[in-house]
Design an enzyme around this catalytic site. Structure first.
Site, PDB file in Angstrom:
ATOM      1  CG  HIS A 157      -1.584  -1.049   1.030  1.00 28.28           C
ATOM      2  ND1 HIS A 157      -3.432   0.051   0.732  1.00 28.28           N
ATOM      3  CD2 HIS A 157      -2.513  -1.933   1.361  1.00 28.28           C
ATOM      4  CE1 HIS A 157      -3.915  -1.395   0.482  1.00 28.28           C
ATOM      5  NE2 HIS A 157      -3.274  -2.850   1.310  1.00 28.28           N
ATOM      6  CG  ASP A 365      -0.068   9.171  -0.155  1.00 26.00           C
ATOM      7  OD1 ASP A 365      -0.267   7.654  -0.286  1.00 26.00           O
ATOM      8  OD2 ASP A 365      -0.533   9.778   0.687  1.00 26.00           O
TER       9      ASP A 365
END
Length: 464
Positions: A157, A365
């Protein structure tokens, strides 16, 4: 349909779609488990004096959770140490903050072994096993050593760093070798997948074929890019509910006719909050006529408070926001409302809907679901504008946002100005395109894509 065994560092029992504790992963995992059955295993977040493998089973809203407590040393070395002081900064390109300690690496391996010992008896022969994120890189290999022949998938993730950065990690090759125990590895973006492939080929001598199958010796793993989404329909509906409407009205009344810019981020150096504040300050400097016409609401709940680098970022943000407010505020206006607490998702939906601009500017991110939530919460007739870092994984999908370099205060300032001046027809056009993507590649699509790919892979001979 096979049962699903989800394994992640933390397990959050479902408490309803409006729970502030439920992040994107929690919502996604709960939805997949309700569909397939199975259980969600991981750390409870609690500590014990002596690890004994005791499992606490609970069932909430159709999801069975199985959690274990960890010893204080495990938490310090595995979680605070290797996961969040070594891997997290390195994988977010902050090698200046990465700490390499043998005790951290040892605790990380030991805790993954404990997870494997505890969860292995819960896995039935036909189950699909889905392991989540950087806390558990070696868990698949540990399960294989314990005789697990199931199909095991792993999803990352966070970003995967370029090979030269990853090469600064002691025993990087050994860590990556453990990933070849999986049948499928998923990344949010093609960029992160390419970085993994480069390291595997250049530094380990692996091969990757045209179908994305990586081979190292007699082991192989399928690689896919599969971006996570949100429950777009649910979030859009939530933005019309009573808690959202109350939050919306509260924000509109407190704005007193001013345009609101909103940022919602966990307090973390990867989110680019210092750079965001400086970009907003540049906007105030370059457009003094706008100073009392706009304000920035930054919601930044603290996290990992025991890690020193997180303490530093909080201190820095308090200093920067205090300086900007002290320099530019007036008796009836404060340029930055800086809030160190979280809010339930239904209230956030109303806050997003009230904002003229969603400012999502991480330095790096893996995905960033705030960007997608902001879009889903907008009024279709009069939507706000998403300003998004091109270094967020979401930028690959959300090209109709105003994409910026978060390191450039000038670009952030220009984007704020452009967003405030954008005509309604352009805002609607951009929003419609963004919303179409958020809806079509939602959390259900993500889980279906990954689990479908996992089911299609061939079982490895001698996997155990």
């Amino acid at each position: 349909m096979s049962r699903l065994i989800v394994i992640s560092n933390r397990v959050t029992a479902p408490k309803g779609s409006t729970s502030g504790a439920q992040g994107g992963l929690a919502v996604a995992m709960a939805a997949a488990l309700r569909d397939r059955g199975g259980l969600w295993f991981g750390w409870s977040g609690e500590q014990t004096d002596h690890f004994n493998g005791h499992i606490n089973f609970q069932r909430n809203q159709g999801v069975t959770t199985a959690t274990v407590d960890l010893e204080e040393q495990d938490v310090q070395e595995y979680y605070d140490g290797y996961a969040n002081r070594t891997l997290w900064p390195l994988f977010h390109y902050r090698i200046d903050l990465a700490e390499y300690e043998r005790e951290f690496a040892g605790g990380y391996q030991r805790t993954n072994q404990r997870f494997a010992d505890t969860v292995r008896p819960l896995i039935e022969p036909d189950d699909l096993v889905w392991i989540q994120d950087y806390h558990m890189f070696p868990l698949g290999a540990e399960l294989r050593q314990r005789g697990c022949r199931n199909k095991i998938g792993f999803f990352l993730h966070i970003p995967w760093p370029p090979r030269r950065l990853l090469g600064t990690l002691p025993n990087a090759r050994e860590l990556v070798e453990t990933l070849f125990a999986y049948d499928l590895i998923g990344f949010h973006t093609a960029e992160w997948l390419d970085s993994f492939r480069d390291f595997a080929i250049q530094d380990m001598g692996a091969t990757v074929d045209e179908h994305g199958v990586a081979r190292l010796g007699d082991r192989s793993v399928q690689l896919i890019a599969c971006p996570i989404g949100i429950d777009a329909a649910e979030f859009a509906e939530m933005s019309k509910g009573v808690p959202a409407r109350l939050a919306y009205r509260r924000m509109r009344e407190s704005a007193t006719g001013r345009d609101m810019i909103v940022g919602v981020d966990r307090l973390d150096y990867s989110k680019g909050l210092e750079e965001r504040f400086l970009g907003y300050e540049r906007f105030l400097i370059e457009h003094p006529e706008e100073r009392k016409e706009v304000f920035l609401l930054q919601v930044a709940p603290p996290s990992r408070v025991s890690v020193e680098s997180y303490q530093r970022i909080r201190t820095s943000l308090e200093q920067i926001s205090g300086r900007i407010n002290g320099e530019y505020a007036d008796v009836d206006w404060v340029p930055i409302r800086y809030v160190n607490q979280g809010y339930p998702r239904d209230q956030l939906a109303g806050i997003y809907r009230a904002a003229k601009i969603g400012l999502v500017t991480p330095l790096r991110d893996g995905m960033n679901l705030v960007a997608k939530e902001y879009v889903a919460a907008q009024d279709p007739a009069d939507p706000g504008v998403l300003v998004l870092s091109r270094f967020a994984g979401a930028a690959e999908q959300m090209l109709e946002a105003l994409l910026v370099n978060p390191y450039s205060a000038e670009e952030v300032s220009d984007a704020i100005w452009q967003a405030l001046r954008m005509p309604r027809d352009e805002r609607v056009r951009r929003w419609e395109a963004l919303m179409a993507g958020v809806q079509s590649q939602d959390v259900t699509w993500w889980a279906s894509e990954f689990l479908g790919a996992l089911e299609r892979v061939e079982v490895k001979e001698g996997a155990a």
